[in-house]
Design an enzyme around this catalytic site. Structure first.
Site, PDB file in Angstrom:
ATOM      1  CE  LYS A 179      22.153 -33.165  16.577  1.00 28.96           C
ATOM      2  NZ  LYS A 179      23.775 -32.428  16.973  1.00 28.96           N
ATOM      3  CD  GLU A 203      20.444 -26.713  12.721  1.00 30.58           C
ATOM      4  OE1 GLU A 203      19.558 -26.143  13.611  1.00 30.58           O
ATOM      5  OE2 GLU A 203      20.997 -27.501  13.014  1.00 30.58           O
TER       6      GLU A 203
HETATM    7  P1  PGA Z   1      25.062 -30.243  13.820  1.00 31.19           P
HETATM    8  O1  PGA Z   1      24.298 -29.211  14.659  1.00 31.19           O
HETATM    9  O2  PGA Z   1      24.085 -31.046  13.076  1.00 31.19           O
HETATM   10  O3  PGA Z   1      25.993 -29.238  13.156  1.00 31.19           O
HETATM   11  O4  PGA Z   1      25.939 -30.907  14.769  1.00 31.19           O
HETATM   12  C1  PGA Z   1      23.102 -29.534  15.392  1.00 31.19           C
HETATM   13  C2  PGA Z   1      23.187 -29.374  16.887  1.00 31.19           C
HETATM   14  O5  PGA Z   1      24.211 -29.120  17.502  1.00 31.19           O
HETATM   15  O6  PGA Z   1      22.154 -29.489  17.609  1.00 31.19           O
HETATM   16 ZN    ZN Z   2      23.401 -29.212  19.719  1.00 36.17          ZN
END
Ligand code: PGA
Ligand code: ZN
Length: 428
Positions: free
Chosen positions: A336, A204
């Site tokens: 998400k 990230e």
């Molecule tokens: P991931 O991590 O997109 O790999 O699930 C992001 C998070 O845990 O916030």
């Molecule tokens: Zn997370």
């Protein structure tokens, strides 16, 4: 009234070089929308199902089946519908609870592309279209990844994210400027302390440093905030994503780098101790996805002090968030969209959270693309907070840059500065 005329889909690449699904939707007035879906690495097991081909292509991660499902299964159900009818038709196309048959990656590509096409048909930005009104849009307070561990950095640290929140910034542009300064200063400090070539850019965009302890990461972050010229807490505060699901082993939380195994209560006490020593205002996934008893305890102990965010716990599911609200677990939800599969499903989660006084943090995934629809969603939903990774790597800056564009071009207000460095309760 416009209707969906054509849907096309293809296999694209995400920021880890893995396949992902993209789709293009054309309406009968000529408006079109294109969207590409992201993918997680520290994914919760209750997320909507991401369909992968298996086999030898791309180490089994190909998405040709999901792409084929768009044209063979979803398009016939969606072509001819008005955009507002599409998400319900997508939900009906797969009777499994989590899009196991068709693939949530297939469903989301279409859902997003239709929303984009509909916004284009209205001559509006996706943010303005989603807001559904003409009032000022809300630019979110960014939470910016500075140090990365866990599944995003080869286990360099047990805790997954150490983030800066520029709580004292007065505009989104200033918030990004401050965050970038902290990120760059952290790099300089890491190099000065001899990490040299070990200064890796994690998935990230944060620094993947092999520090000895999680505590050392918090100290380095504070040093970076101060050396960049900001007052810790008042101007730049700290958030962490513990991502505890990732290191639960046989009922104990394992800090591998410190060779310690903790019970839920001990992990909560450890995080509470960090909150005493550092200006931490937000803690995500402090415990694992199915540790509901532990989460209740964590909410009693930490809930009054910090924003307690459920990611793997709620997986952007109205049902699981509803359970959490009913049980008094956590006080904020990570949103998400691909955990849910539908834009409208994630919108429902935002509405449910708001009705219960839970704060909403819109989030990217660790596997992203240069697509920036997430920024429009956060602004149109008036979510108040966003987390998309660091100020490095183009799939991250695509989101910041889109937010900067919205700040420059739309009627907006910024969610900060946060009074006393704490999150504002009402973001609507
Ligand atoms: P991931 O991590 O997109 O790999 O699930 C992001 C998070 O845990 O916030
Ligand atoms: Zn997370």
């Amino acid at each position: 009234m416009t209707a969906v005329e054509k849907i096309q889909a293809w296999e694209a690449l995400d920021s880890r070089g893995r396949p992902t699904v993209a789709a293009r939707v054309v309406l009968d007035d000529g408006s079109e929308g294109v969207a590409t879906v992201p993918s997680g690495a520290s994914a919760g097991s209750h997320e909507a199902h991401e369909l992968r081909d298996g086999g030898s292509r791309y180490a089994g991660r190909g998405v040709r089946t999901a792409v084929a499902n768009i044209t063979a299964v979803l398009a016939p159900r969606v072509v001819g519908l008005e955009p507002a009818e599409v998400d319900a038709a997508l939900a009906a196309a797969d009777s499994s609870a989590s899009f196991t048959t068709v693939g949530a990656n297939a469903v989301l590509a279409v859902s997003l592309a239709v929303h984009r096409a509909a916004a284009a048909a209205h001559g509006r930005s996706l943010a303005r279209y989603l807001a559904g009104d003409d009032g000022p849009l809300l630019l979110p307070m960014p939470m910016v990844n500075i140090l990365s561990g866990g599944a995003h950095a080869g286990g360099a640290l047990d805790i997954q994210d150490f983030l800066a929140i520029p709580v004292g910034a007065a505009s989104f542009a200033e918030a990004i400027e401050w965050s970038g300064a902290v990120r760059d200063t952290a790099t300089r400090i890491a190099l000065a302390r001899g990490y040299g070539q070990a200064v890796l850019v994690a998935d990230e965009g944060g620094l993947g440093l092999p520090l000895e302890t999680n505590h050392a990461a918090l100290e380095l972050l504070i040093d970076a905030i101060e050396a960049a010229g900001y007052t810790p807490g008042a101007q730049v505060a700290i958030a962490i994503d513990v991502a505890a699901t990732q290191f639960l082993r046989d009922g104990r939380y394992r800090f591998a780098r410190e060779d310690r195994d903790l019970t839920s209560e001990q992990l909560v006490a450890e995080v509470g101790d960090w909150c005493d020593r550092f200006p931490i205002v937000s803690v995500e996934d402090v415990l694992a996805e199915d540790d509901w008893d532990g989460w209740r305890y964590a909410t009693e102990v930490l809930g009054p002090r910090v924003e307690l965010v459920g990611d793997d716990l709620f997986v952007t599911s109205p049902r699981l968030l509803g359970r959490g609200i009913g049980d008094g677990v956590a006080n904020s939800v990570l949103v998400k969209v691909n955990q849910n599969g539908l834009v409208s499903g994630a919108t429902d989660v935002i509405a449910l959270a708001r009705s219960a006084g839970y704060r909403t943090v819109v989030s990217a995934r660790s596997g992203e693309t240069e697509d920036s629809w997430l920024s429009d969603l956060s602004v149109g939903w008036r979510a108040g907070q966003i987390k998309v990774g660091s100020t490095h790597r183009s799939e991250r800056t695509a989101k910041w840059n889109r937010l900067l564009e919205l700040e420059a071009c739309e009627d907006t207000v910024f969610a900060g500065p946060w009074p006393d460095g704490r999150p504002v309760k009402e973001t609507a």
